[in-house]
Design a protein around this motif. Sequence first.
Motif, PDB file in Angstrom:
ATOM      1  N   GLY A   1     -79.394 -56.962 -65.416  1.00  0.00           N
ATOM      2  CA  GLY A   1     -80.505 -57.756 -64.917  1.00  0.00           C
ATOM      3  C   GLY A   1     -80.258 -58.184 -63.486  1.00  0.00           C
ATOM      4  O   GLY A   1     -79.158 -58.016 -62.954  1.00  0.00           O
ATOM      5  N   ARG A   2     -81.267 -58.753 -62.856  1.00  0.00           N
ATOM      6  CA  ARG A   2     -81.174 -59.143 -61.450  1.00  0.00           C
ATOM      7  C   ARG A   2     -80.019 -60.108 -61.195  1.00  0.00           C
ATOM      8  O   ARG A   2     -79.251 -59.938 -60.256  1.00  0.00           O
ATOM      9  N   GLU A   3     -79.866 -61.110 -62.019  1.00  0.00           N
ATOM     10  CA  GLU A   3     -78.809 -62.105 -61.828  1.00  0.00           C
ATOM     11  C   GLU A   3     -77.417 -61.480 -61.996  1.00  0.00           C
ATOM     12  O   GLU A   3     -76.507 -61.744 -61.218  1.00  0.00           O
ATOM     13  N   GLN A   4     -77.278 -60.614 -62.981  1.00  0.00           N
ATOM     14  CA  GLN A   4     -76.001 -59.940 -63.198  1.00  0.00           C
ATOM     15  C   GLN A   4     -75.676 -58.976 -62.059  1.00  0.00           C
ATOM     16  O   GLN A   4     -74.523 -58.838 -61.669  1.00  0.00           O
ATOM     17  N   ARG A   5     -76.719 -58.304 -61.529  1.00  0.00           N
ATOM     18  CA  ARG A   5     -76.491 -57.405 -60.387  1.00  0.00           C
ATOM     19  C   ARG A   5     -75.999 -58.185 -59.181  1.00  0.00           C
ATOM     20  O   ARG A   5     -75.129 -57.728 -58.448  1.00  0.00           O
ATOM     21  N   GLN A   6     -76.544 -59.384 -58.968  1.00  0.00           N
ATOM     22  CA  GLN A   6     -76.111 -60.204 -57.842  1.00  0.00           C
ATOM     23  C   GLN A   6     -74.658 -60.644 -58.032  1.00  0.00           C
ATOM     24  O   GLN A   6     -73.874 -60.605 -57.093  1.00  0.00           O
ATOM     25  N   THR A   7     -74.303 -61.015 -59.245  1.00  0.00           N
ATOM     26  CA  THR A   7     -72.921 -61.390 -59.538  1.00  0.00           C
ATOM     27  C   THR A   7     -71.994 -60.204 -59.296  1.00  0.00           C
ATOM     28  O   THR A   7     -70.921 -60.352 -58.709  1.00  0.00           O
ATOM     29  N   MET A   8     -72.415 -59.014 -59.727  1.00  0.00           N
ATOM     30  CA  MET A   8     -71.619 -57.804 -59.509  1.00  0.00           C
ATOM     31  C   MET A   8     -71.480 -57.515 -58.019  1.00  0.00           C
ATOM     32  O   MET A   8     -70.395 -57.169 -57.550  1.00  0.00           O
ATOM     33  N   ALA A   9     -72.538 -57.688 -57.252  1.00  0.00           N
ATOM     34  CA  ALA A   9     -72.484 -57.459 -55.803  1.00  0.00           C
ATOM     35  C   ALA A   9     -71.506 -58.428 -55.145  1.00  0.00           C
ATOM     36  O   ALA A   9     -70.740 -58.045 -54.258  1.00  0.00           O
ATOM     37  N   GLU A  10     -71.516 -59.672 -55.577  1.00  0.00           N
ATOM     38  CA  GLU A  10     -70.570 -60.661 -55.037  1.00  0.00           C
ATOM     39  C   GLU A  10     -69.136 -60.285 -55.390  1.00  0.00           C
ATOM     40  O   GLU A  10     -68.233 -60.416 -54.569  1.00  0.00           O
ATOM     41  N   PHE A  11     -68.947 -59.808 -56.609  1.00  0.00           N
ATOM     42  CA  PHE A  11     -67.617 -59.387 -57.041  1.00  0.00           C
ATOM     43  C   PHE A  11     -67.107 -58.232 -56.171  1.00  0.00           C
ATOM     44  O   PHE A  11     -65.965 -58.234 -55.726  1.00  0.00           O
ATOM     45  N   LYS A  12     -67.969 -57.253 -55.912  1.00  0.00           N
ATOM     46  CA  LYS A  12     -67.592 -56.128 -55.058  1.00  0.00           C
ATOM     47  C   LYS A  12     -67.266 -56.595 -53.645  1.00  0.00           C
ATOM     48  O   LYS A  12     -66.323 -56.118 -53.025  1.00  0.00           O
ATOM     49  N   THR A  13     -68.065 -57.523 -53.137  1.00  0.00           N
ATOM     50  CA  THR A  13     -67.846 -58.015 -51.780  1.00  0.00           C
ATOM     51  C   THR A  13     -66.500 -58.718 -51.647  1.00  0.00           C
ATOM     52  O   THR A  13     -65.782 -58.521 -50.676  1.00  0.00           O
ATOM     53  N   ILE A  14     -66.132 -59.499 -52.648  1.00  0.00           N
ATOM     54  CA  ILE A  14     -64.879 -60.247 -52.557  1.00  0.00           C
ATOM     55  C   ILE A  14     -63.656 -59.343 -52.578  1.00  0.00           C
ATOM     56  O   ILE A  14     -62.603 -59.697 -52.064  1.00  0.00           O
ATOM     57  N   THR A  15     -63.807 -58.128 -53.126  1.00  0.00           N
ATOM     58  CA  THR A  15     -62.675 -57.210 -53.141  1.00  0.00           C
ATOM     59  C   THR A  15     -62.265 -56.768 -51.744  1.00  0.00           C
ATOM     60  O   THR A  15     -61.160 -56.286 -51.550  1.00  0.00           O
ATOM     61  N   LYS A  16     -63.128 -56.963 -50.763  1.00  0.00           N
ATOM     62  CA  LYS A  16     -62.785 -56.615 -49.385  1.00  0.00           C
ATOM     63  C   LYS A  16     -61.647 -57.480 -48.858  1.00  0.00           C
ATOM     64  O   LYS A  16     -61.007 -57.143 -47.881  1.00  0.00           O
ATOM     65  N   TYR A  17     -61.395 -58.598 -49.537  1.00  0.00           N
ATOM     66  CA  TYR A  17     -60.343 -59.522 -49.095  1.00  0.00           C
ATOM     67  C   TYR A  17     -59.034 -59.309 -49.833  1.00  0.00           C
ATOM     68  O   TYR A  17     -58.125 -60.119 -49.694  1.00  0.00           O
ATOM     69  N   LEU A  18     -58.926 -58.226 -50.601  1.00  0.00           N
ATOM     70  CA  LEU A  18     -57.680 -57.916 -51.293  1.00  0.00           C
ATOM     71  C   LEU A  18     -56.594 -57.578 -50.301  1.00  0.00           C
ATOM     72  O   LEU A  18     -56.794 -57.000 -49.298  1.00  0.00           O
TER      73      LEU A  18
END
Length: 95
Positions: A78-95
């Motif tokens: 769903g839209r809310e879950q997709r946004q959460t997934m997008a945020e999760f992907k974005t934060i991996t840039k700081y690994l």
Amino acid sequence: MSEESHEHTHDSHPEIIKRLKRAQGHLKSVIAMIEGGRPCLDIAQQLHAVEKAITNAKRTLIQDHLDHCLEDTVGSLGREQRQTMAEFKTITKYL
């Protein structure tokens, strides 16, 4: 380290291999620099380059895994879950 029984490749893998081989060559150079008595500043700079290359390869691998494997596993979101997934992907840039 566990090994999966099936082949698991993505389009990014050749680029990751290329980066790691380049890092491997630089690491060999660092060893030769130490053995040759080169200045510590030169060695530190080369080590930093090796570390950065490996970090970038790791980041690419993780982001690619998230883009393909995780989405394939969880399926349609769903839209809310997709946004959460997008945020999760974005934060991996700081690994």
